[in-house]
Design an enzyme around this catalytic site. Structure first.
Site, PDB file in Angstrom:
ATOM      1  CE  LYS A 198      -1.858   2.965   2.063  1.00  0.00           C
ATOM      2  NZ  LYS A 198      -1.864   4.450   1.822  1.00  0.00           N
ATOM      3  CD  GLU A 273      12.376   4.171   9.148  1.00  0.00           C
ATOM      4  OE1 GLU A 273      12.289   5.143   9.940  1.00  0.00           O
ATOM      5  OE2 GLU A 273      12.404   4.293   7.919  1.00  0.00           O
ATOM      6  CB  CYS A 307      12.550   8.760   8.997  1.00  0.00           C
ATOM      7  SG  CYS A 307      13.681   7.632   8.156  1.00  0.00           S
ATOM      8  CD  GLU A 404       9.461  12.590  12.407  1.00  0.00           C
ATOM      9  OE1 GLU A 404      10.385  12.064  11.754  1.00  0.00           O
ATOM     10  OE2 GLU A 404       8.411  12.002  12.694  1.00  0.00           O
TER      11      GLU A 404
END
Length: 502
Positions: A198, A273, A307, A404
């Site tokens: 996906k 992750e 990331c 973040e």
């Protein structure tokens, strides 16, 4: 298998030929199809804010068909019981197909994501090639072991083998659509698994094209299925599906926690992750010019949509002003612009939502009293752009320090000694990556050991390799991607013990 729409990058600069859209329908069991309810999602070029394609908005019924196709392929002899050497040949063929279509894939990535074509050609496409090539070799090298079995004194033969986990649901993000798909797909194929992928609804095109290339490379139908759709619909259906044995997800920590809760219902295997708030540590004895370049690239590359972006910069106090000025000067050279324009270093953010999110963090930083050293605006451009932005003198509890942002926003802080900077670096709920800049290799390695991060770089940042496991600690994730460790995440260990005699 391509659409009639041709996108011509020549009007935007340095690419020298047009690229055609891939077939924009989903791939299920080797067949192209629309969503069961006919819904579609518009795909937008973030540099122009213009829609240029649509893809199906897949739902639970589509996911169910894809999982059924993957299960059928897994239980047949077509893949999981194929000769490992032959499976490796097909995975290598996929690597070659990606190489052959490198420019096309880089252009698609630029239209879809906004990143520059030359960065996609230098980073994204080679990363995809490398992981397929690396995992092709592993397909025939997944072994087991003989166990030194004591038992009850009689003679036993005990051994352990690695078997594919089964049908894998893989959900990949929008920041590196091709590379992240490859990082998920290649090890799963090498292990003998079948897949329902996906991609992000924001950036689905290279995943659809990669699936076409995999079929051309000889991958049996049903081994790799691609369902496009929204995360809260198609992604949720994939995580909930009882026919999925494992979920591999790259994305936000918030969504990762939701996946854990959902997967706990039937104890699906999971690798995650997730997010990061990575630190750069620059000591006074470092090569300060190189450290300034490295620290700037560590946060601003790919417009900060990484990331592992090192969004917290810690500089030894005696060189703080010099290094901060150096990082700012490097960032000033990064041309903001269209990803197909020659000379562009930083493209737009991926969407209006992401631009608004990042600008809101910048506004919050200003409101909290942090000093804006550089940037803070959109550069006056029409797309979803945000300038490289540097803050100084931010409070430790400010949102720009703690959360973040996933954009080109850096916060700089001075430190006085190793103990202080290690404490500052570890003062986060994340633990994905870090870097250390110093000429003192003893201090570099000892500091690396003390940092709470899954990956630490010394005098560099962001250098990944298919052989090197990647992943985080704390709220940055579970498990590892790539390398032998990442491959084995797609296997289960079975122990077999036989009584041979008295």
């Amino acid at each position: 298998m391509t659409s009639s729409l041709t996108m011509d990058p020549r009007q935007h600069g340095d690419a020298d030929h047009a690229v055609r859209l891939p077939n924009t329908r989903m791939l299920i069991g080797g067949q192209r199809c629309e969503a069961a309810d006919g819904g579609r999602i518009e795909v937008e070029d973030p540099a122009t804010r213009q829609s240029f394609a649509t893809v199906p908005a897949g739902g639970a019924e589509d996911v169910d068909r894809a999982v059924t196709a993957a299960r059928t392929a897994f239980e047949s002899a077509a893949w999981s019981r194929m000769r490992p050497l032959d499976r490796g040949k097909i995975i290598e063929n996929i690597a070659r197909k990606i190489e052959e279509h490198a420019t096309e894939l880089a252009l698609l990535e630029s239209y879809d994501n906004g990143k520059t074509v030359h960065h996609a050609l230098a980073v994204d496409v080679p990363a995809a090639v490398d992981i397929f090539r690396y995992m092709a070799g592993w397909a025939s090298k997944i072994g087991g072991q003989v166990n030194p079995f004591s038992g009850d004194g009689r003679q036993y033969h005990s051994y352990s083998v690695r078997e594919p986990v089964g049908v894998v649901g893989q959900i990949v993000p929008w920041n590196y659509p091709l590379a992240m798909a490859a990082w998920k797909i290649a090890p799963a194929l090498a292990a003998g698994c079948t897949i329902v992928l996906k991609p992000s609804e924001v950036t689905p095109l290279t995943a659809l094209r990669l699936a076409e290339l995999a079929l051309e490379a000889g991958l049996p139908e049903g081994v790799l299925n691609v369902v496009t759709g929204y995360g809260h619909v198609a992604g949720q259906a994939l995580v909930e599906h009882p026919g999925v044995d494992k979920i591999a997800f790259t994305g936000s920590t918030r969504v990762g926690k939701q996946i854990v809760q959902t997967a706990a219902r039937d104890l699906k295997r999971i690798t995650l992750e997730l997010g990061g708030k990575s630190p750069s540590l620059i000591f006074a004895d470092a090569d300060l010019d190189q450290a300034a370049i490295g620290a700037a690239l560590a946060i601003f590359f790919n417009s900060g949509q990484v990331c592992l972006a090192a969004s917290r910069l810690f500089i030894e106090r005696s060189v703080y002003d010099r290094v901060l000025e150096g990082v700012a000067n490097v960032a000033r050279t990064f041309k903001l612009g269209h990803g197909r324009d020659a000379g562009t270093m930083l493209g737009p953010l991926v969407s209006r939502t992401q631009q608004e999110r990042v600008l809101a963090y910048i506004a919050a930083g200003r409101a909290a009293g942090a000093e804006v050293v550089l940037g803070g605006g959109t550069g006056g451009l029409d797309g979803y752009f945000v300038e490289p932005t540097i803050f100084a003198n931010a409070a430790k509890d400010a949102s720009i320090v703690r959360e973040e942002i996933f954009g080109p926003v850096l916060v700089a802080t001075p430190f006085d000694d190793v103990d202080e900077v290690v404490k500052l670096a570890n003062d986060t709920r994340y633990g994905l990556a870090a870097n250390v800049w110093t000429r003192d290799l003893s201090r570099a390695h000892l500091t690396a050991r003390r940092l709470q991060a899954g990956v630490v770089w010394i005098n560099t940042h962001g250098m990944n390799d298919p052989s090197a496991p990647f992943g985080g600690v704390k709220e940055s994730g579970w498990g590892r991607e790539v390398g032998e460790e990442g491959l084995l995440q797609y296997t289960e260990t079975k122990t077999v013990t036989a009584l041979l005699g008295e």
